[in-house]
Design a protein around this motif. Structure first.
Motif, short mmCIF file in Angstrom:
data_model
loop_
_atom_site.label_atom_id
_atom_site.label_comp_id
_atom_site.label_asym_id
_atom_site.label_seq_id
_atom_site.Cartn_x
_atom_site.Cartn_y
_atom_site.Cartn_z
N MET B 1 39.09 56.88 -7.06
CA MET B 1 39.49 57.19 -8.46
C MET B 1 41.01 57.12 -8.55
O MET B 1 41.67 56.63 -7.67
CB MET B 1 39.08 58.64 -8.74
N GLY B 2 41.54 57.67 -9.60
CA GLY B 2 42.98 57.83 -9.70
C GLY B 2 43.69 56.55 -10.06
O GLY B 2 43.85 56.26 -11.23
N ARG B 3 44.09 55.81 -9.06
CA ARG B 3 44.98 54.66 -9.30
C ARG B 3 44.32 53.55 -10.11
O ARG B 3 44.89 53.05 -11.05
CB ARG B 3 45.45 54.09 -7.96
N THR B 4 43.11 53.18 -9.73
CA THR B 4 42.49 51.99 -10.31
C THR B 4 42.35 52.07 -11.84
O THR B 4 42.79 51.15 -12.52
CB THR B 4 41.13 51.71 -9.67
N PRO B 5 41.79 53.15 -12.39
CA PRO B 5 41.58 53.15 -13.84
C PRO B 5 42.87 52.97 -14.62
O PRO B 5 42.89 52.22 -15.59
CB PRO B 5 40.98 54.53 -14.11
N ARG B 6 43.98 53.60 -14.16
CA ARG B 6 45.22 53.47 -14.90
C ARG B 6 45.69 52.02 -14.91
O ARG B 6 46.04 51.47 -15.94
CB ARG B 6 46.30 54.36 -14.29
N GLY B 7 45.63 51.38 -13.72
CA GLY B 7 46.01 49.98 -13.63
C GLY B 7 45.13 49.13 -14.53
O GLY B 7 45.61 48.24 -15.23
N LEU B 8 43.83 49.44 -14.52
CA LEU B 8 42.87 48.68 -15.34
C LEU B 8 43.20 48.83 -16.82
O LEU B 8 43.27 47.84 -17.55
CB LEU B 8 41.46 49.19 -15.08
N LEU B 10 45.99 49.81 -18.31
CA LEU B 10 47.27 49.20 -18.69
C LEU B 10 47.18 47.67 -18.66
O LEU B 10 47.73 46.99 -19.53
CB LEU B 10 48.39 49.69 -17.77
N GLY B 11 46.44 47.14 -17.66
CA GLY B 11 46.23 45.70 -17.59
C GLY B 11 45.48 45.19 -18.81
O GLY B 11 45.84 44.16 -19.40
N ALA B 12 44.44 45.93 -19.19
CA ALA B 12 43.64 45.54 -20.36
C ALA B 12 44.50 45.59 -21.61
O ALA B 12 44.42 44.69 -22.47
CB ALA B 12 42.44 46.47 -20.50
N LEU B 13 45.35 46.62 -21.69
CA LEU B 13 46.24 46.75 -22.85
C LEU B 13 47.18 45.55 -22.94
O LEU B 13 47.37 44.95 -24.00
CB LEU B 13 47.05 48.04 -22.73
N LEU B 14 47.72 45.16 -21.78
CA LEU B 14 48.63 44.03 -21.75
C LEU B 14 47.91 42.74 -22.16
O LEU B 14 48.43 41.94 -22.94
CB LEU B 14 49.23 43.88 -20.34
N LEU B 15 46.68 42.57 -21.67
CA LEU B 15 45.89 41.38 -22.05
C LEU B 15 45.64 41.37 -23.55
O LEU B 15 45.76 40.33 -24.21
CB LEU B 15 44.55 41.39 -21.30
N ALA B 16 45.30 42.54 -24.09
CA ALA B 16 45.05 42.63 -25.53
C ALA B 16 46.30 42.25 -26.30
O ALA B 16 46.24 41.53 -27.30
CB ALA B 16 44.61 44.05 -25.90
N LEU B 314 50.05 66.07 -17.86
CA LEU B 314 50.29 64.67 -18.20
C LEU B 314 49.11 63.81 -17.77
O LEU B 314 48.76 63.78 -16.60
CB LEU B 314 51.58 64.19 -17.52
N PRO B 315 48.45 63.12 -18.73
CA PRO B 315 47.35 62.24 -18.35
C PRO B 315 47.89 61.12 -17.44
O PRO B 315 49.01 60.65 -17.65
CB PRO B 315 46.88 61.65 -19.69
N ILE B 317 47.33 58.18 -17.37
CA ILE B 317 47.60 56.94 -18.09
C ILE B 317 49.06 56.89 -18.57
O ILE B 317 49.62 55.82 -18.78
CB ILE B 317 46.60 56.81 -19.27
N LEU B 318 49.67 58.06 -18.71
CA LEU B 318 51.07 58.10 -19.17
C LEU B 318 52.04 58.41 -18.02
O LEU B 318 53.24 58.54 -18.24
CB LEU B 318 51.24 59.16 -20.26
N ASP B 319 51.51 58.54 -16.82
CA ASP B 319 52.38 58.87 -15.69
C ASP B 319 52.80 57.58 -14.99
O ASP B 319 52.13 57.10 -14.10
CB ASP B 319 51.63 59.80 -14.72
N TRP B 320 53.92 57.03 -15.43
CA TRP B 320 54.35 55.74 -14.89
C TRP B 320 55.47 55.87 -13.88
O TRP B 320 55.99 54.88 -13.39
CB TRP B 320 54.85 54.82 -16.03
N ASP B 321 55.91 57.08 -13.59
CA ASP B 321 57.07 57.23 -12.71
C ASP B 321 56.75 56.89 -11.26
O ASP B 321 55.65 57.12 -10.82
CB ASP B 321 57.59 58.67 -12.79
#
Lengths: 244, 321
Positions: B1-8, B10-16, B314-315, B317-321
């Motif tokens: 869990m953890g890392r993958t969903p956020r990458g997914l 954000l990646g999907a958002l970028l594709l959109a 902080l969700p 999905i918003l933790d980009w640091d």
């Protein structure tokens, strides 16, 4: 052989001469204490050695290097570490980040590397363990107790493996048990070759730790020598108590 | 869990975002939607860049409009006089801005706190005066650029992609800085400059480098923005309102965090557009933006990302640091 030499230091703040022709030296491998009544100029001398203020005149020499007027970061890179009278931690950072900040990268390429490298973390953990706060490594520094902050600052100063450590009142705000712990660590480090210059008001600690005591009054060196000699010096009693 | 969903996610958002211009045939308000997105990307690019000096290092600059103008006017002039497309000269404008940032930083970063802020306002006003009286770039009358030769929808799409690249590039740069030793040093400067200096950090060099670096994507965005406006005036880049937006958006989202300026830009541009859409050409959009700032900062004094992190809410999905 002296590691640090302070020669004819003068510092004026406006019309006030805080340091007035102060000269002394710190023998390599020694623990030297700088004592004197409030306002004697001890902390000013400390600030001049570490570069946070520039002297009006005089010189600071570390071995062959002239530190006079250099920027604080450059002086730190010569192998001089210092703590502050009131512990100054970087509160929004973790304890480990505080440690790594104290051993900054040099050169453009290393500055671009990952913020905390594995070897830096393990060195930080070793030192935190040495002072006894390894369990707090990932805590925000602002959440530490005052004593723990003192320990953190002490450990952080050791990160770049300094030759000379300047401690500004290591006993300030610290309970007796913790003070015992800190002074034992100072002696450990001294045995492994680190030289100390300590500003301290706790005479019991000064007399126990120091090889040499330098007594300042009115911005100048009153006398210096081994602790037992300084202790019975009339001029010292006069400076502190106004009686002799 | 953890890392993958956020990458997914954000990646999907970028594709959109990449696919959005393809919706042209199905969307009535295509031009409007794309225009709003372009403005959002522009502010994401600029505030993420500003955040390097203003957030990480804690030096509030009100002078970044200068780099915005530099990008616009430099690329605009190269277009007018030499026919070079701003899409090609935008990175060059960014590099020139870095150079100018170094020189300016050498002077202004001798000061701290309020003095620094005032010196950046002075920089803004001087540049305003300069451009208003420099006839080579049109002075106060402004300068017209040749219109893009592409059809409107295609031109819009190219501005859209150019701004998207600037935004993603800027966020990535901020992320890399934040995770580097350079970024760690800047955070130390922000917290206690004397302590940082005594710890061995060359604080002056760090600050100047941060200031210069923070100029890059602001100028890039300025170049693309100028091209899309096709008409440049000093006030387009150098108004105090724009200078304030550079600061307000990161503060709203969380200055010093990577996601903060992005969130702040989306919120302020979004609320502004929505209120213009609802209330029309009244000044109520300003009231709405003010109300947004007031409410958010009342409950999120460190900005949204900053305060949520402080409370460990902080969700990911918003933790980009």
């Amino acid at each position: 052989m002296p590691l640090l030499e302070v020669r004819d230091l003068i510092k004026d703040f406006g019309g006030l001469r805080a340091v007035d022709g102060c000269s002394f030296s710190v023998e390599s491998g020694s623990i030297t204490s700088l004592i004197g009544p409030n306002g004697a100029g001890k902390t000013t001398v400390f600030n001049i050695i570490s570069g946070t203020i520039k002297p009006t005149s005089g010189r600071v020499l570390l071995g062959d290097a002239d530190l006079t007027g250099q920027a604080p970061h450059a002086i730190t890179r010569h192998g001089v570490g210092r703590t502050f009278q009131i512990a100054r931690e970087l509160g929004d950072m973790t304890v480990v980040e505080n440690m790594v900040v104290a051993a900054p990268a040099r050169g453009l390429l290393s500055v671009l590397r990952r913020d905390i490298l594995a070897r830096e973390r393990s060195r930080a953990m070793e030192l935190l363990d040495f002072v006894g706060i390894a369990h707090l490594a990932d805590e925000q520094a602002k959440n530490l107790s005052y004593g723990q902050k003192k320990l953190l600052e002490f450990a952080a100063v050791l990160m770049p493996a300094p030759r000379l450590v300047l401690l500004d009142e290591p006993s300030g705000g610290v309970n007796p048990a913790l003070l015992e712990h800190i002074s034992a660590r100072i002696e450990d480090l001294n045995r492994s070759g680190v030289t100390f210059l300590i500003v301290e008001h706790n005479m019991e600690l000064v007399m126990r730790l120091s090889h040499t005591v330098v007594v300042m009054a009115h911005g100048d060196v009153l006398t210096h020598g081994p602790p037992d000699a300084v202790q019975v010096d009339d001029a010292v009693l006069d400076a502190y108590l106004g009686v002799a | 869990m953890g890392r993958t969903p956020r990458g997914l996610v954000l990646g999907a958002l970028l594709l959109a975002l990449l696919a959005t211009p393809l919706s042209a045939p199905f969307l009535d308000s295509y031009n409007y939607v794309l225009q709003v997105m372009i403005v959002m990307f522009m502010w994401i690019a600029m505030t993420s860049s500003w955040n390097i000096i203003g957030g990480f290092a804690g030096y509030t600059s009100l002078g970044h409009g200068v780099f915005f103008a530099l990008g616009g006017y430099l690329s605009g002039s190269l277009f007018v006089y030499l026919g070079l497309s701003p899409f090609l000269t935008a990175p060059l404008a960014g590099l020139v801005a870095v150079g100018v940032g170094l020189l300016v930083g050498l002077i202004t970063l001798r000061t701290r706190g309020p003095s620094f802020i005032i010196s950046t306002i002075a920089l803004l006003l001087m540049t305003n005066l300069l451009i208003n009286n420099w006839q080579f770039v049109g002075g106060a009358n402004g300068m017209s650029l040749p219109l893009p030769t592409l059809p409107l929808a295609a031109a819009k799409a190219s501005f859209y992609y150019a701004m998207l690249v600037a935004a993603v590039g800027s966020v990535y740069l901020a992320y890399r800085v934040k995770r580097s030793k350079f970024g760690l040093g800047l955070r130390a400067v922000a917290e206690d400059e004397t302590k940082a200096e005594v710890a061995g950090i060359n604080t002056r060099m760090y600050k100047i480098a941060a200031f210069a670096l923070s100029a890059f994507f602001v100028a890039v965005a300025g170049a693309v923005w100028a091209y899309s406006l096709a008409y440049l005036r000093p006030v387009t880049f150098l108004s105090i309102a724009i200078a304030a937006d550079f600061v307000l958006m990161p503060i709203l989202g969380g200055r010093g965090t990577v996601a903060g300026p992005v969130l702040g830009s989306v919120l302020i541009v979004g609320v502004n557009e929505l209120s213009v859409a609802y209330f029309g050409g009244t000044a109520l959009n300003l009231v709405a933006t003010g109300a947004l700032l007031l409410v958010v900062l009342l409950f999120f004094p460190q900005g949204i990302v900053g305060t949520l992190r402080q409370h460990r809410r902080l969700p990911r999905i918003l933790d980009w640091d």
